[in-house]
Design a protein around this motif. Structure first.
Motif, PDB file in Angstrom:
ATOM      1  N   ILE A  70       0.826  -1.204   0.000  1.00 17.48           N
ATOM      2  CA  ILE A  70       0.000   0.000   0.000  1.00 17.48           C
ATOM      3  C   ILE A  70       0.865   1.261   0.000  1.00 17.48           C
ATOM      4  CG2 ILE A  70      -1.832   1.257   1.182  1.00 17.48           C
ATOM      5  CD1 ILE A  70      -2.715  -1.447   0.084  1.00 17.48           C
ATOM      6  N   ASP A  71       0.619   2.107  -0.996  1.00 15.21           N
ATOM      7  CA  ASP A  71       1.336   3.365  -1.171  1.00 15.21           C
ATOM      8  C   ASP A  71       0.401   4.515  -0.809  1.00 15.21           C
ATOM      9  OD1 ASP A  71       2.792   5.549  -1.920  1.00 15.21           O
ATOM     10  OD2 ASP A  71       2.869   5.060  -4.063  1.00 15.21           O
ATOM     11  N   TYR A  72       0.564   5.061   0.395  1.00 18.68           N
ATOM     12  CA  TYR A  72      -0.263   6.197   0.806  1.00 18.68           C
ATOM     13  C   TYR A  72       0.602   7.361   1.260  1.00 18.68           C
ATOM     14  CZ  TYR A  72       0.454   4.329   5.567  1.00 18.68           C
ATOM     15  OH  TYR A  72       0.998   3.877   6.747  1.00 18.68           O
ATOM     16  N   GLY A  73       1.836   7.381   0.764  1.00 19.45           N
ATOM     17  CA  GLY A  73       2.744   8.494   1.035  1.00 19.45           C
ATOM     18  C   GLY A  73       3.383   8.461   2.397  1.00 19.45           C
ATOM     19  N   ALA A  74       3.378   7.285   3.065  1.00 13.33           N
ATOM     20  CA  ALA A  74       3.885   7.239   4.436  1.00 13.33           C
ATOM     21  C   ALA A  74       4.646   5.957   4.724  1.00 13.33           C
ATOM     22  CB  ALA A  74       2.726   7.383   5.422  1.00 13.33           C
ATOM     23  N   GLY A  75       5.318   5.417   3.716  1.00 13.83           N
ATOM     24  CA  GLY A  75       6.033   4.167   3.951  1.00 13.83           C
ATOM     25  C   GLY A  75       7.368   4.126   3.238  1.00 13.83           C
ATOM     26  N   ASN A  76       8.241   3.289   3.745  1.00 13.67           N
ATOM     27  CA  ASN A  76       9.551   3.078   3.128  1.00 13.67           C
ATOM     28  C   ASN A  76       9.388   2.034   2.027  1.00 13.67           C
ATOM     29  OD1 ASN A  76      12.253   2.981   2.588  1.00 13.67           O
ATOM     30  ND2 ASN A  76      12.853   2.049   4.527  1.00 13.67           N
ATOM     31  N   LEU A  77       8.707   2.420   0.953  1.00 11.32           N
ATOM     32  CA  LEU A  77       8.245   1.463  -0.043  1.00 11.32           C
ATOM     33  C   LEU A  77       9.378   0.749  -0.765  1.00 11.32           C
ATOM     34  CD1 LEU A  77       5.345   3.564  -1.553  1.00 11.32           C
ATOM     35  CD2 LEU A  77       5.122   1.545  -0.117  1.00 11.32           C
ATOM     36  N   HIS A  78      10.423   1.473  -1.115  1.00 17.00           N
ATOM     37  CA  HIS A  78      11.507   0.866  -1.890  1.00 17.00           C
ATOM     38  C   HIS A  78      12.171  -0.259  -1.100  1.00 17.00           C
ATOM     39  CE1 HIS A  78      14.655   0.597  -4.913  1.00 17.00           C
ATOM     40  NE2 HIS A  78      15.555   0.684  -3.944  1.00 17.00           N
ATOM     41  N   SER A  79      12.478   0.003   0.156  1.00 22.53           N
ATOM     42  CA  SER A  79      13.145  -1.010   0.976  1.00 22.53           C
ATOM     43  C   SER A  79      12.225  -2.192   1.248  1.00 22.53           C
ATOM     44  CB  SER A  79      13.616  -0.402   2.299  1.00 22.53           C
ATOM     45  OG  SER A  79      14.626   0.557   2.072  1.00 22.53           O
ATOM     46  N   VAL A  80      10.946  -1.929   1.526  1.00 15.30           N
ATOM     47  CA  VAL A  80      10.002  -3.018   1.774  1.00 15.30           C
ATOM     48  C   VAL A  80       9.811  -3.846   0.508  1.00 15.30           C
ATOM     49  CG1 VAL A  80       7.646  -3.610   2.452  1.00 15.30           C
ATOM     50  CG2 VAL A  80       8.845  -1.753   3.620  1.00 15.30           C
ATOM     51  N   HIS A  81       9.701  -3.194  -0.635  1.00 17.46           N
ATOM     52  CA  HIS A  81       9.568  -3.903  -1.910  1.00 17.46           C
ATOM     53  C   HIS A  81      10.765  -4.816  -2.143  1.00 17.46           C
ATOM     54  CE1 HIS A  81       9.816  -4.442  -6.301  1.00 17.46           C
ATOM     55  NE2 HIS A  81       8.497  -4.302  -6.300  1.00 17.46           N
ATOM     56  N   ASN A  82      11.962  -4.298  -1.920  1.00 12.35           N
ATOM     57  CA  ASN A  82      13.169  -5.105  -2.131  1.00 12.35           C
ATOM     58  C   ASN A  82      13.240  -6.279  -1.162  1.00 12.35           C
ATOM     59  OD1 ASN A  82      14.001  -3.478  -4.218  1.00 12.35           O
ATOM     60  ND2 ASN A  82      15.469  -2.309  -3.008  1.00 12.35           N
ATOM     61  N   ALA A  83      12.809  -6.053   0.087  1.00 11.86           N
ATOM     62  CA  ALA A  83      12.831  -7.126   1.071  1.00 11.86           C
ATOM     63  C   ALA A  83      11.824  -8.219   0.704  1.00 11.86           C
ATOM     64  CB  ALA A  83      12.536  -6.575   2.463  1.00 11.86           C
ATOM     65  N   LEU A  84      10.652  -7.832   0.219  1.00 11.39           N
ATOM     66  CA  LEU A  84       9.668  -8.824  -0.219  1.00 11.39           C
ATOM     67  C   LEU A  84      10.199  -9.640  -1.393  1.00 11.39           C
ATOM     68  CD1 LEU A  84       6.421  -6.683   0.055  1.00 11.39           C
ATOM     69  CD2 LEU A  84       6.865  -8.787   1.323  1.00 11.39           C
ATOM     70  N   LYS A  85      10.879  -8.964  -2.318  1.00 10.36           N
ATOM     71  CA  LYS A  85      11.489  -9.684  -3.448  1.00 10.36           C
ATOM     72  C   LYS A  85      12.538 -10.671  -2.953  1.00 10.36           C
ATOM     73  CE  LYS A  85      11.215  -8.711  -7.484  1.00 10.36           C
ATOM     74  NZ  LYS A  85      10.427  -9.293  -8.600  1.00 10.36           N
ATOM     75  N   ALA A  86      13.371 -10.224  -2.003  1.00 13.92           N
ATOM     76  CA  ALA A  86      14.408 -11.093  -1.452  1.00 13.92           C
ATOM     77  C   ALA A  86      13.809 -12.296  -0.733  1.00 13.92           C
ATOM     78  CB  ALA A  86      15.295 -10.301  -0.493  1.00 13.92           C
ATOM     79  N   ALA A  87      12.587 -12.131  -0.207  1.00 14.10           N
ATOM     80  CA  ALA A  87      11.911 -13.222   0.497  1.00 14.10           C
ATOM     81  C   ALA A  87      11.195 -14.174  -0.458  1.00 14.10           C
ATOM     82  CB  ALA A  87      10.919 -12.656   1.503  1.00 14.10           C
ATOM     83  N   GLY A  88      11.156 -13.829  -1.742  1.00 12.76           N
ATOM     84  CA  GLY A  88      10.572 -14.735  -2.721  1.00 12.76           C
ATOM     85  C   GLY A  88       9.334 -14.239  -3.430  1.00 12.76           C
TER      86      GLY A  88
ATOM     87  N   TYR B 140      17.007 -11.931   9.804  1.00 12.27           N
ATOM     88  CA  TYR B 140      15.837 -12.133  10.664  1.00 12.27           C
ATOM     89  C   TYR B 140      14.574 -11.603   9.979  1.00 12.27           C
ATOM     90  CZ  TYR B 140      12.628 -11.967  14.589  1.00 12.27           C
ATOM     91  OH  TYR B 140      11.525 -12.153  15.398  1.00 12.27           O
ATOM     92  N   GLY B 141      14.680 -10.410   9.395  1.00 12.20           N
ATOM     93  CA  GLY B 141      13.529  -9.816   8.734  1.00 12.20           C
ATOM     94  C   GLY B 141      13.106 -10.557   7.488  1.00 12.20           C
ATOM     95  N   ILE B 142      14.081 -10.995   6.686  1.00 17.67           N
ATOM     96  CA  ILE B 142      13.747 -11.741   5.470  1.00 17.67           C
ATOM     97  C   ILE B 142      13.068 -13.055   5.829  1.00 17.67           C
ATOM     98  CG2 ILE B 142      14.686 -12.864   3.413  1.00 17.67           C
ATOM     99  CD1 ILE B 142      14.712  -9.796   3.323  1.00 17.67           C
ATOM    100  N   SER B 143      13.529 -13.713   6.896  1.00 15.13           N
ATOM    101  CA  SER B 143      12.901 -14.963   7.333  1.00 15.13           C
ATOM    102  C   SER B 143      11.452 -14.738   7.732  1.00 15.13           C
ATOM    103  CB  SER B 143      13.677 -15.567   8.505  1.00 15.13           C
ATOM    104  OG  SER B 143      14.972 -15.965   8.101  1.00 15.13           O
TER     105      SER B 143
ATOM    106  N   GLU C 239       9.474 -14.350   4.572  1.00 11.55           N
ATOM    107  CA  GLU C 239       9.312 -15.659   3.937  1.00 11.55           C
ATOM    108  C   GLU C 239       8.151 -16.420   4.563  1.00 11.55           C
ATOM    109  OE1 GLU C 239      13.984 -16.512   2.648  1.00 11.55           O
ATOM    110  OE2 GLU C 239      13.160 -17.373   4.493  1.00 11.55           O
ATOM    111  N   ARG C 240       8.068 -16.408   5.889  1.00 10.90           N
ATOM    112  CA  ARG C 240       6.977 -17.100   6.561  1.00 10.90           C
ATOM    113  C   ARG C 240       5.644 -16.432   6.265  1.00 10.90           C
ATOM    114  NH1 ARG C 240      11.009 -17.111  10.372  1.00 10.90           N
ATOM    115  NH2 ARG C 240      10.080 -15.452  11.617  1.00 10.90           N
ATOM    116  N   PHE C 241       5.645 -15.092   6.207  1.00  7.26           N
ATOM    117  CA  PHE C 241       4.402 -14.391   5.874  1.00  7.26           C
ATOM    118  C   PHE C 241       3.918 -14.778   4.462  1.00  7.26           C
ATOM    119  CE2 PHE C 241       2.436 -10.703   3.731  1.00  7.26           C
ATOM    120  CZ  PHE C 241       1.235 -10.659   4.459  1.00  7.26           C
ATOM    121  N   LEU C 242       4.849 -14.878   3.530  1.00  5.79           N
ATOM    122  CA  LEU C 242       4.463 -15.217   2.157  1.00  5.79           C
ATOM    123  C   LEU C 242       3.925 -16.638   2.022  1.00  5.79           C
ATOM    124  CD1 LEU C 242       7.408 -13.534   0.209  1.00  5.79           C
ATOM    125  CD2 LEU C 242       5.063 -12.700   0.428  1.00  5.79           C
TER     126      LEU C 242
END
Length: 209
Positions: A8-26, A196-199, A202-205
């Protein structure tokens, strides 16, 4: 992982880093979006948040139809949801940063300032700290003991202790994660918490609540 994830992009998040972390998690299909129709078609929803509770709540609610689409998909459709930092705090009934502001009210509780009970305790709570799983919670399998990166001056006070999935210690116990049904919220930043965060992501996905 072929499911569509709405970040969710509502102008209040670290979207780039979260996007990259989700990609790294699969994650493969991530839509960075504020479009209610895309949210309604998502199989998982991630709500980041950086800044004050009031600004984040106002920004989210200012986008026509977005909160309603999220509620329809999560509360009625039962898709897995992850809130990060202020995105987790917004699950509460209200927050008290810059005055009382209503949250989403998905998990009963309030967001209050961290009390400095000892001069040695610094606010904001910033840096690496332990995450302790609360084993009584049904969704606790998503949270493993370890260390995560925190950055916050306010904390979630849950009305029902069974909604608390993890705790951390910063001059006393602070809620590190909440969970109910298909919802998970973490006060720490998975995208800044290395392995730790990527793990966790991964579990969330893979989570099928």
């Amino acid at each position: 992982m072929s499911e569509a994830i709405a970040l969710i992009d509502y102008g209040a998040g670290n979207l780039h880093s979260v996007h990259n972390a989700l990609k790294a998690a699969g994650a493969q299909r991530i839509a960075v979006t504020a479009d209610p129709e895309i949210v309604r078609g998502a199989e998982r929803i991630v709500l980041p948040g950086v800044g004050s509770f009031r600004a984040c709540a106002q920004g989210l609610k200012a986008i026509s139809g977005l909160v309603e689409a999220m509620e329809e998909r999560v509360m009625k459709g039962g898709v897995p949801f992850l809130g990060i930092c202020v995105g987790m705090q917004l699950l509460a009934d209200r927050g008290f940063e810059h005055g009382a502001t209503d949250g989403l009210g998905w998990i009963s509780g309030e967001v209050h300032p961290i009390e400095r009970t000892d001069p040695a305790i610094k606010v904001p709570h910033m840096g690496w700290n332990d995450v302790a799983q609360m084993p009584h919670h049904d969704g606790a399998e998503l949270i493993e003991p370890g260390e995560a990166y925190f950055l916050h001056s306010y904390h979630f006070v849950a009305e029902d202790g069974h909604d608390v999935a993890a705790m951390t210690d910063h001059g006393g116990g602070l809620v590190a994660a909440v969970a109910r049904d298909t919802m998970l919220g973490v006060q720490f930043h998975p995208e800044k918490s290395q392995r730790y965060g990527i793990s966790l992501l991964e579990r969330f996905l893979e989570w099928k609540p």
